[in-house]
Design an enzyme around this catalytic site. Structure first.
Site, PDB file in Angstrom:
ATOM      1  N   CYS A   1       8.803   3.621  -4.416  1.00 30.78           N
ATOM      2  CA  CYS A   1       8.631   2.513  -4.819  1.00 30.78           C
ATOM      3  C   CYS A   1       8.835   2.297  -6.351  1.00 30.78           C
ATOM      4  O   CYS A   1       8.653   1.147  -6.970  1.00 30.78           O
ATOM      5  CB  CYS A   1       7.593   1.713  -4.160  1.00 30.78           C
ATOM      6  SG  CYS A   1       7.943   1.356  -2.313  1.00 30.78           S
TER       7      CYS A   1
ATOM      8  N   HIS B   1       6.263  -4.314  -8.454  1.00 28.90           N
ATOM      9  CA  HIS B   1       6.776  -3.936  -7.228  1.00 28.90           C
ATOM     10  C   HIS B   1       5.912  -4.616  -6.111  1.00 28.90           C
ATOM     11  O   HIS B   1       5.040  -4.808  -6.218  1.00 28.90           O
ATOM     12  CB  HIS B   1       6.726  -2.236  -6.654  1.00 28.90           C
ATOM     13  CG  HIS B   1       6.768  -1.949  -5.648  1.00 28.90           C
ATOM     14  ND1 HIS B   1       7.939  -2.181  -4.854  1.00 28.90           N
ATOM     15  CD2 HIS B   1       6.019  -1.540  -4.676  1.00 28.90           C
ATOM     16  CE1 HIS B   1       8.044  -1.880  -3.723  1.00 28.90           C
ATOM     17  NE2 HIS B   1       6.421  -1.461  -3.397  1.00 28.90           N
TER      18      HIS B   1
ATOM     19  N   ASN C   1       8.731  -5.909   1.483  1.00 29.28           N
ATOM     20  CA  ASN C   1       8.833  -4.670   0.549  1.00 29.28           C
ATOM     21  C   ASN C   1      10.350  -3.970   0.570  1.00 29.28           C
ATOM     22  O   ASN C   1      10.318  -3.346   1.651  1.00 29.28           O
ATOM     23  CB  ASN C   1       7.614  -3.832   1.086  1.00 29.28           C
ATOM     24  CG  ASN C   1       7.430  -2.532   0.097  1.00 29.28           C
ATOM     25  OD1 ASN C   1       8.440  -2.142  -0.690  1.00 29.28           O
ATOM     26  ND2 ASN C   1       6.550  -1.918   0.316  1.00 29.28           N
TER      27      ASN C   1
HETATM   28  O1  UT7 Z   1       5.292   0.317  -1.232  1.00 27.46           O
HETATM   29  C1  UT7 Z   1       4.583   1.342  -1.506  1.00 27.46           C
HETATM   30  C2  UT7 Z   1       3.208   0.959  -1.847  1.00 27.46           C
HETATM   31  N1  UT7 Z   1       2.639   0.432  -0.524  1.00 27.46           N
HETATM   32  C3  UT7 Z   1       1.621  -0.175  -0.704  1.00 27.46           C
HETATM   33  O2  UT7 Z   1       1.048  -0.172  -1.610  1.00 27.46           O
HETATM   34  C4  UT7 Z   1       1.101  -0.679   0.716  1.00 27.46           C
HETATM   35  C5  UT7 Z   1      -0.286  -1.095   0.594  1.00 27.46           C
HETATM   36  N2  UT7 Z   1      -0.986  -1.504   1.726  1.00 27.46           N
HETATM   37  C6  UT7 Z   1      -0.991  -2.724   2.339  1.00 27.46           C
HETATM   38  O3  UT7 Z   1      -0.153  -3.604   2.134  1.00 27.46           O
HETATM   39  C7  UT7 Z   1      -2.089  -2.972   3.389  1.00 27.46           C
HETATM   40  O4  UT7 Z   1      -2.893  -2.001   3.668  1.00 27.46           O
HETATM   41  C8  UT7 Z   1      -1.208  -3.077   4.818  1.00 27.46           C
HETATM   42  C9  UT7 Z   1      -0.417  -4.418   4.939  1.00 27.46           C
HETATM   43  C10 UT7 Z   1      -0.318  -2.120   4.870  1.00 27.46           C
HETATM   44  C11 UT7 Z   1      -2.330  -3.318   5.901  1.00 27.46           C
HETATM   45  O5  UT7 Z   1      -3.003  -4.405   5.591  1.00 27.46           O
HETATM   46  P1  UT7 Z   1      -4.593  -4.078   5.794  1.00 27.46           P
HETATM   47  O6  UT7 Z   1      -5.297  -5.337   5.406  1.00 27.46           O
HETATM   48  O7  UT7 Z   1      -5.063  -3.057   4.723  1.00 27.46           O
HETATM   49  O8  UT7 Z   1      -4.920  -3.950   7.014  1.00 27.46           O
HETATM   50  P2  UT7 Z   1      -5.721  -2.490   7.900  1.00 27.46           P
HETATM   51  O9  UT7 Z   1      -4.756  -1.279   8.258  1.00 27.46           O
HETATM   52  O10 UT7 Z   1      -6.950  -2.143   7.289  1.00 27.46           O
HETATM   53  O11 UT7 Z   1      -5.956  -3.109   9.493  1.00 27.46           O
HETATM   54  C12 UT7 Z   1      -6.831  -4.184   9.455  1.00 27.46           C
HETATM   55  C13 UT7 Z   1      -6.934  -4.464  10.856  1.00 27.46           C
HETATM   56  C14 UT7 Z   1      -6.931  -3.470  11.815  1.00 27.46           C
HETATM   57  O12 UT7 Z   1      -7.672  -3.906  13.017  1.00 27.46           O
HETATM   58  P3  UT7 Z   1      -9.110  -3.637  13.162  1.00 27.46           P
HETATM   59  O13 UT7 Z   1      -9.230  -2.131  13.160  1.00 27.46           O
HETATM   60  O14 UT7 Z   1      -9.866  -4.330  11.944  1.00 27.46           O
HETATM   61  O15 UT7 Z   1      -9.405  -4.190  14.769  1.00 27.46           O
HETATM   62  C15 UT7 Z   1      -5.702  -3.057  12.418  1.00 27.46           C
HETATM   63  O16 UT7 Z   1      -5.271  -2.304  13.543  1.00 27.46           O
HETATM   64  O17 UT7 Z   1      -5.481  -5.005  11.283  1.00 27.46           O
HETATM   65  C16 UT7 Z   1      -4.893  -4.511  12.335  1.00 27.46           C
HETATM   66  N3  UT7 Z   1      -3.419  -4.348  12.082  1.00 27.46           N
HETATM   67  C17 UT7 Z   1      -2.755  -5.494  12.227  1.00 27.46           C
HETATM   68  N4  UT7 Z   1      -2.828  -6.741  13.409  1.00 27.46           N
HETATM   69  C18 UT7 Z   1      -1.683  -7.056  13.756  1.00 27.46           C
HETATM   70  C19 UT7 Z   1      -2.661  -3.411  11.549  1.00 27.46           C
HETATM   71  N5  UT7 Z   1      -1.605  -4.179  11.281  1.00 27.46           N
HETATM   72  C20 UT7 Z   1      -1.426  -5.068  12.043  1.00 27.46           C
HETATM   73  C21 UT7 Z   1      -0.179  -5.893  12.425  1.00 27.46           C
HETATM   74  N6  UT7 Z   1      -0.416  -6.959  13.160  1.00 27.46           N
HETATM   75  N7  UT7 Z   1       0.963  -5.649  11.862  1.00 27.46           N
END
Ligand code: UT7
Length: 347
Positions: A114, A256, A286
């Site tokens: 990225c 980005h 993205n």
């Molecule tokens: O492009 C290269 C660089 N990439 C990045 O910089 C990506 C950066 N990261 C992000 O954008 C975010 O971390 C994500 C969008 C990938 C994830 O968001 P988050 O707020 O960090 O979510 P998380 O992984 O901490 O998950 C929070 C909760 C979890 O549930 P519990 O354990 O709290 O019950 C996940 O299981 O959200 C749940 N979850 C979802 N729920 C519905 C994770 N993905 C999903 C989903 N739909 N798609």
């Protein structure tokens, strides 16, 4: 006194996304997620996926054609930033050059995930400064949908496919569009935060046993989020200082777009109004190496990015890698006022 090295000046911009729109509801119909979660956690409403049979070079050609028409400059070099090349060999740029009628031009790919667009800009600026190239068509293009694990709802919902391009020509450092000093960095110690493990020389696709999950992209989202905001804010301060700008002098930030919350976090850390950050992540997701030029082209089309704006360009990605540069935005015309097709293709 010897003449200063030529600067790389942005002379044209263009973008393209494949026609197929995939909404959050479309994804929710096939995995355990919801429009509400995706929208509130990422700012994404829809993205574009290439149909099977459409490759990265197909998107790159469309974006490149539009950037060339926008610039009306003869280019002698074609560079493509991508981590989803059509195949391992040949690399993507020679195919793109040939299809654009630029056969014979120097042509090669840059691979920095990225961060590919900012790393690639720096490489192109170096080619121009050294006198190797007079004008470069530089395209960021990825069909990252091909790497997504349908069982990984966290990463599968944030990516889309697309291509964006700029034409860079030799000019002088004082003119609008001249790219400023670059800040580039990496931290290979954190390589495991974003990976596609299979298919390279370490873990060969033909070798057994092979974990099918290794064929796909995997990411530690939270750690990537923190690093992205930190590294892009640091790069912003460094390149603004080199440009002689205070952060409050900055008119636009085009970073980005991995997640709208990261874009907003960078603005917050810098003390810049979020409205100064360009983003079309809501309709493209993205798009990896394409995300910065897609946002640029979209903002030019909408009048959000205007001549004279002091712009910071920032990237972060797997590797880890990051970087930035500064540019005073030039006067550009888009080749086709209906492009990029990122908005019009959406309902
Ligand atoms: O492009 C290269 C660089 N990439 C990045 O910089 C990506 C950066 N990261 C992000 O954008 C975010 O971390 C994500 C969008 C990938 C994830 O968001 P988050 O707020 O960090 O979510 P998380 O992984 O901490 O998950 C929070 C909760 C979890 O549930 P519990 O354990 O709290 O019950 C996940 O299981 O959200 C749940 N979850 C979802 N729920 C519905 C994770 N993905 C999903 C989903 N739909 N798609």
């Amino acid at each position: 006194m010897t003449d200063p090295a030529p600067a790389a000046v942005i002379a044209g911009v263009g973008a393209w996304v494949p026609p197929r729109v995939v909404t959050n509801d479309d994804l929710a119909a096939r995995m355990d997620t919801s429009d509400e979660w995706i929208r509130t956690r990422t700012g994404i409403r829809s993205r574009h996926f290439a149909e099977p049979g459409t490759a990265t070079s197909d998107l790159a050609v469309e974006a490149g054609r539009r950037a060339l028409a926008s610039a009306d400059v003869h280019v002698d070099t074609v560079v493509v930033a991508t981590i989803t090349p059509d195949q391992q060999l040949p690399h993507t740029a020679p195919l793109v050059a040939e299809r654009l009628g630029l056969g014979g031009a120097a042509a090669f790919d840059v691979s920095a995930a990225c961060s590919g667009f900012v790393y690639g800009l720096a490489v192109c600026a170096g080619l121009i400064a050294a006198g190797t190239s007079r004008a470069v068509l530089f395209i960021g293009a990825d069909t990252f949908s091909t790497t997504l694990n349908p069982d990984d709802r966290t990463s599968a919902v944030i990516f889309g496919d697309g291509a964006g391009a700029v034409v860079l020509r030799a000019g002088n450092a004082a003119e609008p569009g001249a790219l400023g000093t670059f800040d580039l960095g990496s931290d290979g110690g954190q390589w495991e935060l974003a990976t596609i493990r299979g298919g390279g020389s370490r873990q060969r696709l033909a070798a057994a046993p092979f974990d099918p999950a290794d064929e796909y992209f995997a990411m530690e989202g939270k750690a990537m989020f923190k690093q992205a905001a930190l590294r892009m804010a640091d790069s912003a301060r460094i390149v603004a200082k080199h440009a002689g700008w205070r952060i409050e002098d900055v008119d636009r930030i085009v970073s980005h777009q991995a997640n709208l919350r990261i874009v907003e976090q960078v603005a917050y850390e810098l003390g810049v109004p979020a409205a100064h950050c360009l983003s079309n992540i809501d309709s493209v997701g993205n798009t990896v190496a394409a995300s910065i030029p897609l946002a640029m082209a979209d903002a030019v089309a909408k009048g959000d990015l205007r001549p004279g704006h002091r712009v910071l360009v920032l990237a972060f990605g797997g590797g880890l890698t990051w970087g930035g540069t500064a540019v005073r935005w030039p006067s550009l015309r888009l080749a086709d006022p209906t492009l990029p097709n990122t908005r019009s293709a959406n309902p």
